[in-house]
Design a protein around this motif. Sequence first.
Motif, PDB file in Angstrom:
ATOM      1  N   SER A   1      23.297 -14.415  17.112  1.00 34.75           N
ATOM      2  CA  SER A   1      23.235 -13.059  16.622  1.00 34.75           C
ATOM      3  C   SER A   1      22.653 -12.266  17.835  1.00 34.75           C
ATOM      4  O   SER A   1      22.254 -12.924  18.697  1.00 34.75           O
ATOM      5  N   TRP A   2      22.896 -11.114  17.669  1.00 32.19           N
ATOM      6  CA  TRP A   2      22.414  -9.948  18.600  1.00 32.19           C
ATOM      7  C   TRP A   2      21.043  -9.568  18.183  1.00 32.19           C
ATOM      8  O   TRP A   2      21.099  -8.836  17.225  1.00 32.19           O
ATOM      9  N   ALA A   3      19.896  -9.690  18.790  1.00 33.81           N
ATOM     10  CA  ALA A   3      18.627  -9.193  18.244  1.00 33.81           C
ATOM     11  C   ALA A   3      17.759  -8.892  19.507  1.00 33.81           C
ATOM     12  O   ALA A   3      18.101  -9.340  20.514  1.00 33.81           O
ATOM     13  N   TYR A   4      16.543  -8.551  19.099  1.00 39.01           N
ATOM     14  CA  TYR A   4      15.716  -8.090  19.901  1.00 39.01           C
ATOM     15  C   TYR A   4      14.547  -9.197  19.709  1.00 39.01           C
ATOM     16  O   TYR A   4      13.718  -8.803  18.784  1.00 39.01           O
ATOM     17  N   ARG A   5      14.205  -9.779  20.856  1.00 36.01           N
ATOM     18  CA  ARG A   5      13.255 -11.063  20.790  1.00 36.01           C
ATOM     19  C   ARG A   5      12.401 -11.080  22.234  1.00 36.01           C
ATOM     20  O   ARG A   5      13.415 -10.850  23.096  1.00 36.01           O
ATOM     21  N   ARG A   6      11.445 -11.237  22.183  1.00 32.28           N
ATOM     22  CA  ARG A   6      10.528 -11.975  23.416  1.00 32.28           C
ATOM     23  C   ARG A   6      10.860 -10.595  24.451  1.00 32.28           C
ATOM     24  O   ARG A   6      10.833 -10.884  25.522  1.00 32.28           O
ATOM     25  N   GLY A   7      10.931  -9.351  24.010  1.00 32.26           N
ATOM     26  CA  GLY A   7      10.769  -8.121  24.943  1.00 32.26           C
ATOM     27  C   GLY A   7      12.275  -7.874  25.374  1.00 32.26           C
ATOM     28  O   GLY A   7      12.367  -7.024  26.582  1.00 32.26           O
ATOM     29  N   LYS A   8      13.284  -8.536  25.068  1.00 30.17           N
ATOM     30  CA  LYS A   8      14.662  -8.170  25.415  1.00 30.17           C
ATOM     31  C   LYS A   8      15.538  -8.127  24.583  1.00 30.17           C
ATOM     32  O   LYS A   8      15.641  -8.761  23.205  1.00 30.17           O
ATOM     33  N   LEU A   9      16.785  -7.488  24.586  1.00 32.23           N
ATOM     34  CA  LEU A   9      17.660  -7.418  23.478  1.00 32.23           C
ATOM     35  C   LEU A   9      18.968  -8.201  24.024  1.00 32.23           C
ATOM     36  O   LEU A   9      19.660  -7.811  25.126  1.00 32.23           O
ATOM     37  N   ASP A  10      19.420  -9.265  23.471  1.00 33.38           N
ATOM     38  CA  ASP A  10      20.185 -10.229  24.064  1.00 33.38           C
ATOM     39  C   ASP A  10      20.786 -11.038  22.847  1.00 33.38           C
ATOM     40  O   ASP A  10      20.667 -11.029  21.650  1.00 33.38           O
ATOM     41  N   VAL A  11      21.707 -12.282  23.117  1.00 38.05           N
ATOM     42  CA  VAL A  11      22.433 -12.970  22.224  1.00 38.05           C
ATOM     43  C   VAL A  11      21.381 -14.281  22.161  1.00 38.05           C
ATOM     44  O   VAL A  11      21.151 -14.882  23.004  1.00 38.05           O
TER      45      VAL A  11
ATOM     46  N   HIS B   1      16.523 -16.423   3.460  1.00 37.66           N
ATOM     47  CA  HIS B   1      15.164 -16.414   4.580  1.00 37.66           C
ATOM     48  C   HIS B   1      13.951 -16.361   3.614  1.00 37.66           C
ATOM     49  O   HIS B   1      13.852 -15.667   2.603  1.00 37.66           O
ATOM     50  N   ASP B   2      12.730 -16.842   4.334  1.00 36.60           N
ATOM     51  CA  ASP B   2      11.411 -16.639   3.414  1.00 36.60           C
ATOM     52  C   ASP B   2      10.629 -16.200   4.245  1.00 36.60           C
ATOM     53  O   ASP B   2      10.535 -16.797   5.600  1.00 36.60           O
ATOM     54  N   LEU B   3      10.394 -14.912   4.338  1.00 36.29           N
ATOM     55  CA  LEU B   3       9.764 -14.027   5.341  1.00 36.29           C
ATOM     56  C   LEU B   3       8.425 -13.513   4.826  1.00 36.29           C
ATOM     57  O   LEU B   3       8.391 -13.441   3.632  1.00 36.29           O
ATOM     58  N   ASP B   4       7.497 -13.084   5.634  1.00 33.59           N
ATOM     59  CA  ASP B   4       6.020 -12.385   5.294  1.00 33.59           C
ATOM     60  C   ASP B   4       6.789 -10.995   4.949  1.00 33.59           C
ATOM     61  O   ASP B   4       7.747 -10.615   5.480  1.00 33.59           O
ATOM     62  N   PHE B   5       5.838 -10.416   4.314  1.00 31.39           N
ATOM     63  CA  PHE B   5       6.152  -9.192   3.848  1.00 31.39           C
ATOM     64  C   PHE B   5       6.078  -8.164   5.253  1.00 31.39           C
ATOM     65  O   PHE B   5       6.930  -7.262   5.285  1.00 31.39           O
ATOM     66  N   SER B   6       5.422  -8.417   6.137  1.00 34.40           N
ATOM     67  CA  SER B   6       5.349  -7.694   7.477  1.00 34.40           C
ATOM     68  C   SER B   6       6.632  -7.748   8.016  1.00 34.40           C
ATOM     69  O   SER B   6       7.371  -6.915   8.743  1.00 34.40           O
ATOM     70  N   GLU B   7       7.278  -9.046   8.009  1.00 34.04           N
ATOM     71  CA  GLU B   7       8.558  -9.305   8.540  1.00 34.04           C
ATOM     72  C   GLU B   7       9.662  -8.701   8.002  1.00 34.04           C
ATOM     73  O   GLU B   7      10.728  -7.972   8.617  1.00 34.04           O
ATOM     74  N   VAL B   8       9.673  -8.557   6.560  1.00 32.58           N
ATOM     75  CA  VAL B   8      10.447  -7.730   5.643  1.00 32.58           C
ATOM     76  C   VAL B   8      10.380  -6.339   6.185  1.00 32.58           C
ATOM     77  O   VAL B   8      11.509  -5.432   6.410  1.00 32.58           O
ATOM     78  N   LEU B   9       9.223  -5.780   6.269  1.00 38.97           N
ATOM     79  CA  LEU B   9       9.115  -4.385   6.636  1.00 38.97           C
ATOM     80  C   LEU B   9       9.934  -4.092   8.082  1.00 38.97           C
ATOM     81  O   LEU B   9      10.163  -3.132   8.297  1.00 38.97           O
ATOM     82  N   ALA B  10       9.547  -4.993   9.051  1.00 36.60           N
ATOM     83  CA  ALA B  10      10.054  -5.054  10.373  1.00 36.60           C
ATOM     84  C   ALA B  10      11.527  -4.901  10.569  1.00 36.60           C
ATOM     85  O   ALA B  10      12.236  -4.231  11.296  1.00 36.60           O
ATOM     86  N   LEU B  11      12.171  -5.564   9.554  1.00 37.95           N
ATOM     87  CA  LEU B  11      13.654  -5.890   9.597  1.00 37.95           C
ATOM     88  C   LEU B  11      14.307  -4.699   8.846  1.00 37.95           C
ATOM     89  O   LEU B  11      15.297  -4.101   9.117  1.00 37.95           O
ATOM     90  N   PHE B  12      13.844  -4.125   7.684  1.00 40.43           N
ATOM     91  CA  PHE B  12      14.628  -3.464   6.743  1.00 40.43           C
ATOM     92  C   PHE B  12      13.916  -1.879   6.443  1.00 40.43           C
ATOM     93  O   PHE B  12      14.399  -1.046   5.785  1.00 40.43           O
ATOM     94  N   SER B  13      12.696  -1.631   7.058  1.00 45.80           N
ATOM     95  CA  SER B  13      12.133  -0.578   6.938  1.00 45.80           C
ATOM     96  C   SER B  13      12.388   0.423   8.263  1.00 45.80           C
ATOM     97  O   SER B  13      12.120  -0.050   9.303  1.00 45.80           O
ATOM     98  N   HIS B  14      13.005   1.462   7.742  1.00 49.38           N
ATOM     99  CA  HIS B  14      13.287   2.617   8.913  1.00 49.38           C
ATOM    100  C   HIS B  14      12.649   4.015   8.674  1.00 49.38           C
ATOM    101  O   HIS B  14      12.811   4.803   9.396  1.00 49.38           O
ATOM    102  N   SER B  15      11.795   4.127   7.560  1.00 48.00           N
ATOM    103  CA  SER B  15      11.194   5.442   7.434  1.00 48.00           C
ATOM    104  C   SER B  15      10.038   4.861   6.242  1.00 48.00           C
ATOM    105  O   SER B  15       9.816   3.876   6.056  1.00 48.00           O
TER     106      SER B  15
END
Length: 492
Positions: free
Chosen positions: A14-24, A54-68
């Motif tokens: 996947s193409w994602a932003y992790r550990r301070g960089k956007l990469d594969v 996926h089993d995510l914390d609610f904060s992770e759900v907000l980080a992934l799918f909340s844009h407003s």
Amino acid sequence: MRNILSGLPIYKISWAYRRGKLDVFTDYVNPNFVFFPDSLDFNLADIRFCGLLHDLDFSEVLALFSHSDSDDIKLKEIYNHCLDNEYIASQFSRDTRTSQIESTDFYYPSEFGKCRVIELWTKERRKAWFCNDPLESEPYFVPYDQKESIKEINRSRLELNIKRNPDGSPMLDTDGAPVTFMDPDKYAAENLITYERRIETYWYYRYLSPDGFVLEEGQSPYWNGSESFHPFVFKPYPYIDGEFHPFISEIIPSQEYFNYYMVALDFYIRNAAKGVLMIDEQSLSDNMSIEDIAEQYVKSNGVILYTSKRSGNAPDTKTASSIPGGFDYIIQLSRSMVEDVSGVQAALQGKSGSSESGVLYQAKAAQASSSILDLINTFNSFLTEVAYKVVKVMQCFYTGPKAVNVAGESIPYNMDTMYDIDIDISISEDSDSPVYRALTNQLLMAQAEKGLIPFKAALEAGNFPNSSKIIAVLERYEKDFMIMKKLTIWKF
């Protein structure tokens, strides 16, 4: 180890932003959280859909799918049951299956207080224009509603074939027709886009809540040319008639056979006499009771009093020290059956006789791996497919020149000019062992002594201790030598 236990290695690229960089990024996926339909292809290349739980914390759900801010409110409404501690405790107290990963429920998270998110990828189809462009290396699809853009490109290319006057107007012949550089029919065949209506296949992703709410959806961002693909790489092995079985399953019957005899031996040992103290009643002393004798018997410096005045015998200990006949042979046979069935011999496990040479040991290891060669080759092909998809994702998102690490070397790669170039990836086995390294070093030094290769080249190609420091000293010496040589020539 997980791949051997499951029989289904799965990676997600996947193409994602992790550990301070956007990469594969490449992630291992637990097969218990993956779903897909039956397939006839051993690589699952013909599946119509696939997905991941996926089993995510609610904060992770907000980080992934909340844009407003409104998205925050919607997500709280969707996952309000995950924020209710009493409801969560009641669900997990009634259903003990949620604590077992092997019996993962599709709708309920396997971990207390998590939010279940269902990632679904489906293969979709739509009408499109299949284009063959002489100026492009590969054919491609254009959306069905963009037919006019294809015609516009063709019109602009036809204009380039018309000769122009100094004022920019078309140059006309005696019949009033535009004068062209090339024959119009030949020019059209070599420069114009031809297109036809076809059905295009592409992948579409959706992130769903257990209640059916769509958290996010869209076309697959992984496009390379006209190829749309999902981010998963599957490799079930062996995959026969829609079923796959892990490599370790072949060992289970032999291991159960071995366990049976080990349990029987353990039962015999536990129930056999182990240091039973036998005392003749005629030898009991009036100064020491039987309870005192039992207490002294288990001490390291215990003293037991007995008498022989009444013709009593001295206390004796009975111990069953022998194993029933044939037990050791049966256990050894069971162990050898495990090795024969699995094909993993002693040399492949790292076991070797102390008197064996390194070359003989490597030969035994190579021969031992022949029985599981198909398994090794299958897993290597899986790693090749993973590397291939990683490069495909890099071509989708990388821009400009980058230094790509390939086989331990930094290779310059310009994505702006090489984005549509197909690639071929292969993985070669590296016999990186102390024995092979010693043989390689010995061969290189022999060639250097004969003058066939420079000494510095032997150091760079071999694996010598502190070789980088030696090479740096040699380079500094060569540089100083060249400076002294130039000064000597100048003085002369």
